[in-house]
Design a protein around this motif. Structure first.
Motif, PDB file in Angstrom:
ATOM      1  N   TYR A 297       0.846  -1.199   0.000  1.00  0.00           N
ATOM      2  CA  TYR A 297       0.000   0.000   0.000  1.00  0.00           C
ATOM      3  C   TYR A 297       0.881   1.249   0.000  1.00  0.00           C
ATOM      4  O   TYR A 297       0.714   2.158  -0.815  1.00  0.00           O
ATOM      5  CB  TYR A 297      -0.905  -0.022   1.237  1.00  0.00           C
ATOM      6  N   ASN A 298       1.855   1.306   0.903  1.00  0.00           N
ATOM      7  CA  ASN A 298       2.683   2.505   1.013  1.00  0.00           C
ATOM      8  C   ASN A 298       3.594   2.703  -0.186  1.00  0.00           C
ATOM      9  O   ASN A 298       3.930   3.839  -0.531  1.00  0.00           O
ATOM     10  CB  ASN A 298       3.486   2.471   2.318  1.00  0.00           C
ATOM     11  N   LEU A 299       3.987   1.623  -0.849  1.00  0.00           N
ATOM     12  CA  LEU A 299       4.798   1.777  -2.068  1.00  0.00           C
ATOM     13  C   LEU A 299       4.021   2.578  -3.120  1.00  0.00           C
ATOM     14  O   LEU A 299       4.613   3.342  -3.886  1.00  0.00           O
ATOM     15  CB  LEU A 299       5.195   0.410  -2.625  1.00  0.00           C
ATOM     16  N   CYS A 300       2.707   2.410  -3.127  1.00  0.00           N
ATOM     17  CA  CYS A 300       1.880   3.177  -4.072  1.00  0.00           C
ATOM     18  C   CYS A 300       2.006   4.671  -3.779  1.00  0.00           C
ATOM     19  O   CYS A 300       2.092   5.487  -4.701  1.00  0.00           O
ATOM     20  CB  CYS A 300       0.415   2.739  -3.985  1.00  0.00           C
ATOM     21  N   PHE A 301       2.035   5.020  -2.504  1.00  0.00           N
ATOM     22  CA  PHE A 301       2.147   6.435  -2.135  1.00  0.00           C
ATOM     23  C   PHE A 301       3.575   6.951  -2.301  1.00  0.00           C
ATOM     24  O   PHE A 301       3.792   8.138  -2.504  1.00  0.00           O
ATOM     25  CB  PHE A 301       1.625   6.655  -0.711  1.00  0.00           C
ATOM     26  N   ALA A 302       4.531   6.060  -2.220  1.00  0.00           N
ATOM     27  CA  ALA A 302       5.928   6.483  -2.382  1.00  0.00           C
ATOM     28  C   ALA A 302       6.264   6.731  -3.849  1.00  0.00           C
ATOM     29  O   ALA A 302       7.119   7.558  -4.152  1.00  0.00           O
ATOM     30  CB  ALA A 302       6.868   5.422  -1.798  1.00  0.00           C
ATOM     31  N   PHE A 303       5.590   6.019  -4.767  1.00  0.00           N
ATOM     32  CA  PHE A 303       6.043   6.071  -6.162  1.00  0.00           C
ATOM     33  C   PHE A 303       4.989   6.529  -7.180  1.00  0.00           C
ATOM     34  O   PHE A 303       5.337   6.773  -8.325  1.00  0.00           O
ATOM     35  CB  PHE A 303       6.590   4.706  -6.584  1.00  0.00           C
ATOM     36  N   LEU A 304       3.724   6.601  -6.771  1.00  0.00           N
ATOM     37  CA  LEU A 304       2.705   6.958  -7.763  1.00  0.00           C
ATOM     38  C   LEU A 304       2.182   8.367  -7.506  1.00  0.00           C
ATOM     39  O   LEU A 304       1.849   8.708  -6.370  1.00  0.00           O
ATOM     40  CB  LEU A 304       1.521   5.974  -7.694  1.00  0.00           C
ATOM     41  N   ASP A 305       2.109   9.148  -8.561  1.00  0.00           N
ATOM     42  CA  ASP A 305       1.440  10.444  -8.461  1.00  0.00           C
ATOM     43  C   ASP A 305      -0.002  10.272  -8.922  1.00  0.00           C
ATOM     44  O   ASP A 305      -0.351   9.267  -9.550  1.00  0.00           O
ATOM     45  CB  ASP A 305       2.151  11.459  -9.368  1.00  0.00           C
ATOM     46  N   ARG A 306      -0.797  11.307  -8.649  1.00  0.00           N
ATOM     47  CA  ARG A 306      -2.177  11.285  -9.141  1.00  0.00           C
ATOM     48  C   ARG A 306      -2.144  11.084 -10.661  1.00  0.00           C
ATOM     49  O   ARG A 306      -1.343  11.730 -11.352  1.00  0.00           O
ATOM     50  CB  ARG A 306      -2.846  12.618  -8.794  1.00  0.00           C
ATOM     51  N   GLY A 307      -2.961  10.160 -11.142  1.00  0.00           N
ATOM     52  CA  GLY A 307      -2.994   9.906 -12.581  1.00  0.00           C
ATOM     53  C   GLY A 307      -1.911   8.943 -13.065  1.00  0.00           C
ATOM     54  O   GLY A 307      -1.861   8.606 -14.238  1.00  0.00           O
TER      55      GLY A 307
END
Ligand SMILES: Cc1ncc(COP(=O)(O)O)c(C=O)c1O
Length: 389
Positions: free
Chosen positions: A109-119
């Protein structure tokens, strides 16, 4: 707008597929029916005694009672590095290439927030562990599904990923031994993943939740043992399943140093790490003997054979998995995943998971978890034989 209305981000999450089935289970239980659940993959046997003993000692030491650092204790990082060397032949720098995680779920879950921007875009195995799609959605990014192809041994066809999707993708979630299909990594697939990731500059996240739970002499590799893997990827290793430690929340991210440090940087803003006593017990687990895991795998293999045998008797064509705690089987003709799961519940009072819960490519399959005591599994398959043959 009401005060308790969820955020748009949360609203965007797909509905929870198990809801209707759960309602039916509750109804049956309330009516006094003995429902056997083969739904959730949560090891039923206790954590191995040597780990519990290490925890007891650690928890009695007041120095473990304060805030941990979320970089992790030296003992735990060293234990992960030692384990990776012994078990997988993978060299891990305990200083820079490993950070403990509060379970693989948190980490993914946190990897998504570490590496993904909106869109942004993440590639997610389908069917797959739900956080591969839920994480990106909550990060306001888009999960693009990588259908696992049965004919390819439940690997995705990387050549079929549209070039514009590959160009946008920043993360790619893969997982072997695989939940829910029980597949082990097809020969050469990790090598293809490394070159695909290199070509499109994608960070690979290999979810290694099941490497220690394998059968018939099969030994699961680490993705990080693949040539070039550390340049493009990380692996999430969890103690949950192999060590019967789902409740303890003990895992780690290992591999590409920069990616590991970025994950850590995010986490310093979110949580305060694993309870120090859990870290010490986790280190004891990794340093401990392999006998308890081998005995556990014998138990799962016995249950697997029971389930596979019974399914074949009622005409379900199923192959015996070499890894994980799941049997993945096609639903009989004329059924959807959900209608079959409902039928099994109705007729046999046994809960199986509809494959569609794990993504659209799971439609047409159902999953049985092997984490129920032998006598209950035997009773469940007997009922299925009796009522569904
Ligand atoms: C593929 C996969 N990844 C991760 C997890 C969760 O692991 P943890 O307990 O470490 O959060 C599971 C649990 O079912 C899983 O099947």
């Amino acid at each position: 707008m009401g005060i308790a209305d969820p955020s748009k981000r949360l609203e965007a999450m797909p509905p929870y597929m198990f809801q209707e089935l759960e309602r039916q289970i509750a109804e049956k239980r309330a009516a006094g029916i003995d429902v056997i659940s083969l739904g959730i993959g949560d090891p039923d046997e206790p954590t191995y005694p040597y780990i519990v003993a290490a925890m007891q000692e650690a928890v009695a030491d007041p120095s473990t009672h304060r805030y941990p650092t979320n970089r992790g204790r030296d003992e735990l990082r060293a234990a992960f590095a030692g384990f990776y060397e012994r078990r997988f032949g993978v060299e891990i720098d305990a200083e820079n290439e490993v950070i403990p995680a509060i379970g693989a779920k948190e980490c993914i879950y946190n990897l998504c927030f570490a590496f993904l921007d909106r869109g942004g875009v993440a590639l997610a195995s389908d069917p797959g562990y739900p956080v591969y799609t839920g994480g990106p959605i909550l990060a306001e990014a888009t999960p693009e599904l990588l259908p696992l192809v049965p004919e390819l041994g439940f690997a995705p066809d990387l050549g079929a990923v549209p070039p514009e999707v590959a160009a946008q993708a920043r993360l790619m979630f893969v997982n072997y031994p695989n939940n829910p299909t029980g597949a082990v990594v097809p020969e050469g697939f990790f090598e293809l993943v490394v070159s695909f990731a290199r070509e499109h500059e994608i960070l690979v996240v290999h979810d290694n939740a099941y490497s220690e739970t394998t059968y018939d002499g099969y030994v699961a590799p680490s993705f990080l043992a693949t040539q070039g893997a550390k340049e493009v990827g990380v692996e999430v290793f969890s103690l949950s399943k192999g060590y019967n430690m789902t409740g303890w929340r003990c895992a780690a991210i290992l591999g590409n140093a920069e990616a590991v440090q970025t994950y850590w940087r995010l986490k310093t803003n979110i949580d305060s790490g694993l309870f120090d006593a859990v870290q010490l017990a986790g280190a004891a687990a990794l340093d401990g003997p392999s006998g308890p895991l081998e005995r556990m795998n014998e138990t799962y293999a016995r249950r697997r054979d029971l389930v596979v045998g019974a399914l074949r008797e009622i005409g379900v064509e199923v192959s015996a998995p070499k890894g994980t705690i799941y049997v993945w089987a096609p639903v009989p003709e004329g059924h959807t995943s959900t209608s079959f799961a409902e039928l099994v519940l109705e007729q046999a009072a046994v809960v199986v998971s509809p494959g569609s819960m794990y993504g659209p490519s799971g439609e047409g399959f159902f999953r049985i978890a092997l984490t129920t005591p032998d006598d209950r599994i035997a009773e469940a398959v007997e009922r299925m034989r009796e009522h569904l043959a």
